[in-house]
Write an enzyme that holds these catalytic residues in place. Structure first.
Site, PDB file in Angstrom:
ATOM      1  N   CYS A 122     -32.126  68.507  11.393  1.00 24.09           N
ATOM      2  CA  CYS A 122     -30.666  68.573  11.519  1.00 24.09           C
ATOM      3  C   CYS A 122     -30.177  67.742  12.691  1.00 24.09           C
ATOM      4  O   CYS A 122     -28.991  67.729  12.999  1.00 24.09           O
ATOM      5  CB  CYS A 122     -30.200  70.015  11.641  1.00 24.09           C
ATOM      6  SG  CYS A 122     -30.970  70.898  12.997  1.00 24.09           S
ATOM      7  N   GLU A 136     -37.034  71.756  18.685  1.00 21.59           N
ATOM      8  CA  GLU A 136     -36.301  70.809  19.535  1.00 21.59           C
ATOM      9  C   GLU A 136     -36.848  70.774  20.961  1.00 21.59           C
ATOM     10  O   GLU A 136     -36.287  70.127  21.832  1.00 21.59           O
ATOM     11  CB  GLU A 136     -34.808  71.124  19.528  1.00 21.59           C
ATOM     12  CG  GLU A 136     -34.451  72.550  19.887  1.00 21.59           C
ATOM     13  CD  GLU A 136     -32.946  72.833  19.771  1.00 21.59           C
ATOM     14  OE1 GLU A 136     -32.152  71.895  19.673  1.00 21.59           O
ATOM     15  OE2 GLU A 136     -32.591  74.026  19.790  1.00 21.59           O
ATOM     16  N   ASN A 188     -31.980  65.645  18.402  1.00 22.40           N
ATOM     17  CA  ASN A 188     -31.082  65.325  19.528  1.00 22.40           C
ATOM     18  C   ASN A 188     -31.695  65.846  20.823  1.00 22.40           C
ATOM     19  O   ASN A 188     -31.711  65.166  21.840  1.00 22.40           O
ATOM     20  CB  ASN A 188     -29.703  65.967  19.336  1.00 22.40           C
ATOM     21  CG  ASN A 188     -29.078  65.587  18.018  1.00 22.40           C
ATOM     22  OD1 ASN A 188     -29.549  64.655  17.378  1.00 22.40           O
ATOM     23  ND2 ASN A 188     -28.061  66.292  17.601  1.00 22.40           N
ATOM     24  N   HIS A 201      -8.275  69.067  17.621  1.00 19.11           N
ATOM     25  CA  HIS A 201      -7.417  68.783  16.478  1.00 19.11           C
ATOM     26  C   HIS A 201      -7.338  67.307  16.177  1.00 19.11           C
ATOM     27  O   HIS A 201      -7.322  66.884  15.026  1.00 19.11           O
ATOM     28  CB  HIS A 201      -6.023  69.349  16.717  1.00 19.11           C
ATOM     29  CG  HIS A 201      -5.506  69.887  15.456  1.00 19.11           C
ATOM     30  ND1 HIS A 201      -5.247  71.204  15.268  1.00 19.11           N
ATOM     31  CD2 HIS A 201      -5.316  69.287  14.263  1.00 19.11           C
ATOM     32  CE1 HIS A 201      -4.884  71.381  14.024  1.00 19.11           C
ATOM     33  NE2 HIS A 201      -4.912  70.229  13.403  1.00 19.11           N
ATOM     34  N   ARG A 251     -29.497  63.273  27.137  1.00 23.44           N
ATOM     35  CA  ARG A 251     -28.909  62.656  25.955  1.00 23.44           C
ATOM     36  C   ARG A 251     -27.467  62.212  26.160  1.00 23.44           C
ATOM     37  O   ARG A 251     -26.910  61.496  25.346  1.00 23.44           O
ATOM     38  CB  ARG A 251     -29.021  63.603  24.745  1.00 23.44           C
ATOM     39  CG  ARG A 251     -28.164  64.830  24.794  1.00 23.44           C
ATOM     40  CD  ARG A 251     -28.606  65.857  23.761  1.00 23.44           C
ATOM     41  NE  ARG A 251     -27.559  66.176  22.805  1.00 23.44           N
ATOM     42  CZ  ARG A 251     -27.600  67.201  21.958  1.00 23.44           C
ATOM     43  NH1 ARG A 251     -28.663  68.003  21.934  1.00 23.44           N
ATOM     44  NH2 ARG A 251     -26.633  67.423  21.130  1.00 23.44           N
ATOM     45  N   ARG A 265     -23.394  75.309  13.322  1.00 26.39           N
ATOM     46  CA  ARG A 265     -23.394  75.462  14.790  1.00 26.39           C
ATOM     47  C   ARG A 265     -22.393  76.549  15.169  1.00 26.39           C
ATOM     48  O   ARG A 265     -21.208  76.279  15.326  1.00 26.39           O
ATOM     49  CB  ARG A 265     -22.986  74.147  15.454  1.00 26.39           C
ATOM     50  CG  ARG A 265     -24.022  73.043  15.406  1.00 26.39           C
ATOM     51  CD  ARG A 265     -23.518  71.843  16.194  1.00 26.39           C
ATOM     52  NE  ARG A 265     -24.570  70.887  16.506  1.00 26.39           N
ATOM     53  CZ  ARG A 265     -24.784  69.761  15.820  1.00 26.39           C
ATOM     54  NH1 ARG A 265     -24.028  69.461  14.792  1.00 26.39           N
ATOM     55  NH2 ARG A 265     -25.756  68.935  16.178  1.00 26.39           N
TER      56      ARG A 265
HETATM   57  C1  PEP Z   1     -30.494  68.948  17.968  1.00 25.60           C
HETATM   58  O1  PEP Z   1     -30.796  69.249  19.122  1.00 25.60           O
HETATM   59  O2  PEP Z   1     -30.998  68.000  17.349  1.00 25.60           O
HETATM   60  C2  PEP Z   1     -29.460  69.708  17.244  1.00 25.60           C
HETATM   61  C3  PEP Z   1     -29.223  69.505  15.977  1.00 25.60           C
HETATM   62  O3  PEP Z   1     -28.747  70.605  17.929  1.00 25.60           O
HETATM   63  P1  PEP Z   1     -27.536  70.259  18.927  1.00 25.60           P
HETATM   64  O4  PEP Z   1     -27.170  68.813  18.709  1.00 25.60           O
HETATM   65  O5  PEP Z   1     -26.447  71.194  18.559  1.00 25.60           O
HETATM   66  O6  PEP Z   1     -28.142  70.514  20.251  1.00 25.60           O
HETATM   67 MG    MG Z   2     -30.199  71.130  20.043  1.00 23.53          MG
END
Ligand code: PEP
Ligand code: MG
Length: 577
Positions: free
Chosen positions: A502, A430, A453, A188, A464, A295
């Site tokens: 994305c 990915e 990501n 929140h 990451r 997501r």
């Molecule tokens: C990604 O891995 O780039 C992605 C968009 O998914 P998430 O960040 O939810 O793993």
């Molecule tokens: Mg991902």
């Protein structure tokens, strides 16, 4: 020194640290010995409750934002409810205990009840109960409230966990950022920070112990990090950056009504990443080109049982209807890794990021997977819905997932439940194996969305979330760029198919030039970045970007690539960079 956390967004800021101590001392139960003491305790309980109700009333009246008025109202209704007061009184009578013990017990039960409700709004509220409880306890103990009135300089609030009530204060003019050790994008306090436009970074372990009150720090909510030990040169650099960011912000407002095109009028899509029903109105205001990544895991987290099909369907349908013919890409459950779900049978693993997660879990739990698929299919009747599988590493996984999807379709059809029979199905790229064999995978699906990501994490083998090795996690690693090029190239000349991104790289100004040059068609970014990305794209000439991309492909180190793109960005973006 740089500390990485989870980006909550809302821009950048520089300010002095103010550490908030929200800890309530351990409360020992006190036993009351006679009726008189019990009556007195109940009376003083009422006084505390009344005082806190009055505090919320005042905050609500003074607040400008609807979200804050609503939250204060919710707290007021909760504390005024007869059942809550009676339960606390009964607890004092039955247990002959003090009001602190009664408040703690009754509020905990209330919180647990709400966390089980199959309604996202109320479930989210269950987290706020803790905040109200702490306020009641602080009041009872005579502890001082966090007083932001006394702030006279630009300040960054830091706490183990920032209570949402802090952001209900009307004295936020000096609050330029918030940092919390725990809490996610969907908490929140994150949503309130978004409403108020306060830069925020969460999830930096032990940060309230590392920082000291009064030290000057830089917070970058867009990229999710903070910087300490700032030299004078660095402070000047940051201030310059803040000025430019301000300029860019002002110029963004008119981007809402413009289409996402490059300088030479090439049409691209700038979509938003989403995950919660509460974000929907904000996204609509942005007039983005769709949702490039929904997501769905946020709907599964922070609860004790899996959500039901109807609940998922209703959330997806709400998005689909509001998005109308704009695309809504719903990603099937991407659970596992750092996203844990207590009620799923995923054991603690030594390497959860390489383990039993996302599509791997879903393919092994067919009936569970089908619930999500049916919910998405049913929503596809109401808008331009597409399905996306995450974490695909092989062609077999796509085929297996599509087989289960077909079963879900047959089940719906046999019950005469409407859905789009030609729903588009795509995958996230990915995992390096998927990027390498993209030319084979594209024949099985309608689109790709590159999840940088994770793609970067797996390509350069860097966790990451681990700040110690974050210097190796780079958008400009030539290996990563080659995988992205391979993915984009494999979709070229495939009629009716498209490729988007994305992952966060799609929001990086330098990478945007490269990605336009490589031929990326869709940029799906966090809501707070949609207009900025649209603006930057409008300054890029796609032919020039192509030449720049070709040059980048010949460079051999991340540093060279970054420097080269940085030089180009200065010319292309001019005063906006
Ligand atoms: C990604 O891995 O780039 C992605 C968009 O998914 P998430 O960040 O939810 O793993
Ligand atoms: Mg991902």
């Amino acid at each position: 020194m740089k500390y990485l956390g989870n980006k909550v967004g809302n821009g950048l800021a520089i300010g002095k640290v103010y550490i908030i101590n929200t800890k309530i001392p351990r409360i020992e139960k006190k036993s009351l010995s006679n009726e008189e003491e019990i009556t007195k305790e109940k009376e003083s309980l009422k006084l505390v409750l009344n005082e806190v109700v009055r505090d919320y009333e005042k905050l609500g009246q003074e607040a400008k934002e609807d979200e804050i008025k609503d939250l204060c109202n919710f707290y007021k209704i909760l504390l005024n409810s007869n059942s809550l007061i009676t339960s606390m009184e009964e607890e004092i009578t039955r247990e002959k205990c003090d009001k602190l013990t009664a408040i703690t017990k009754v509020m905990k039960t209330k919180q647990e009840e709400l966390s089980l409700v199959d309604n996202a709004y109320l479930r989210e509220r269950s987290k706020d109960i803790e905040d109200v409880t702490n306020k009641l306890l602080r009041k009872t103990l005579g502890m001082k409230e966090i007083d932001l009135k006394t702030l006279t300089e630009d300040t960054i609030l830091v706490a183990e966990s920032i209570p949402p009530s802090v952001l209900l204060s009307n004295h936020l003019s000096h609050v330029k950022g918030i940092i919390s050790e725990i809490g996610g994008k969907t908490s929140h306090v994150a949503i309130l920070a978004g409403t108020l436009g306060i830069p925020a970074v969460f999830g930096i372990k032990e940060i309230s112990k590392i920082l000291t009150n009064g030290e000057l720090i830089y917070i970058n909510g867009n990229e999710g990090y903070i910087e300490t030990n700032l030299t004078n040169t660095r402070i000047t650099e940051i201030k310059e950056k803040l000025k430019k960011e301000e300029l860019l912000k002002e110029s963004l407002l008119d981007m809402k009504d413009k289409s996402s095109t490059t300088k030479d009028n090439k049409k691209l899509l700038v979509s938003a990443n989403a995950g919660e029903l509460s974000e929907l109105d904000k996204l609509l205001e942005l007039n983005c080109d769709g949702i490039g990544l929904f997501r769905t895991e946020f709907l599964f987290l922070n609860r004790n049982v899996a959500p039901e099909e109807d609940y998922l369907f209703n959330v997806y349908k709400a998005f689909a209807e509001k998005m109308k013919d704009k695309q809504l890409i719903i990603r099937t459950l991407d659970i596992g890794g750092d996203k844990k779900c207590s009620y799923l049978d995923i054991n603690n693993e030594q390497n959860p990021f390489l383990g039993y997660r996302a599509i791997r879990y879903c393919l092994n739990n067919k009936e569970f997977f089908k619930v999500s698929l049916r919910a998405i299919l049913r929503a596809s009747h109401y808008g331009n819905v597409m399905i996306m599988y995450p974490f695909v590493s092989s062609l077999e996984e796509i085929r297996k997932a599509n087989e289960i999807l077909n079963e879900a379709k047959i089940e719906l059809a046999s019950n005469n439940i409407p859905f789009n029979k030609n729903i588009k199905v795509g995958i996230m790229i990915e995992i390096p194996s998927a990027a390498i064999m993209a030319n084979m995978l594209i024949d099985e699906v309608d689109f790709f969305s590159i999840g940088t990501n994770d793609l970067i994490q797996y390509t350069v083998a860097v966790d990451r979330l681990n700040p110690t090795v974050s210097n190796l996690y780079s958008f400009y690693n030539p290996g990563v760029i080659k995988l992205i090029k391979n993915t984009i190239d494999s979709v070229k000349n495939k009629k009716g198919k498209f490729v988007g991104m994305c992952g966060e790289m799609a929001t990086d100004p330098l990478s945007i030039i490269l990605l336009v040059g490589l031929g990326l068609e869709e940029f799906s970014v966090n809501a707070s970045m949609v207009l900025k990305v649209k603006k930057l794209i409008s300054l890029i000439d796609s032919n020039e970007a192509k030449k720049i991309a070709n040059k980048v492909l010949t460079l051999k180190t991340s540093k060279e690539i970054e420097e080269y793109l940085d030089n180009k960005a200065r010319i292309i973006y001019g005063k906006y960079y």
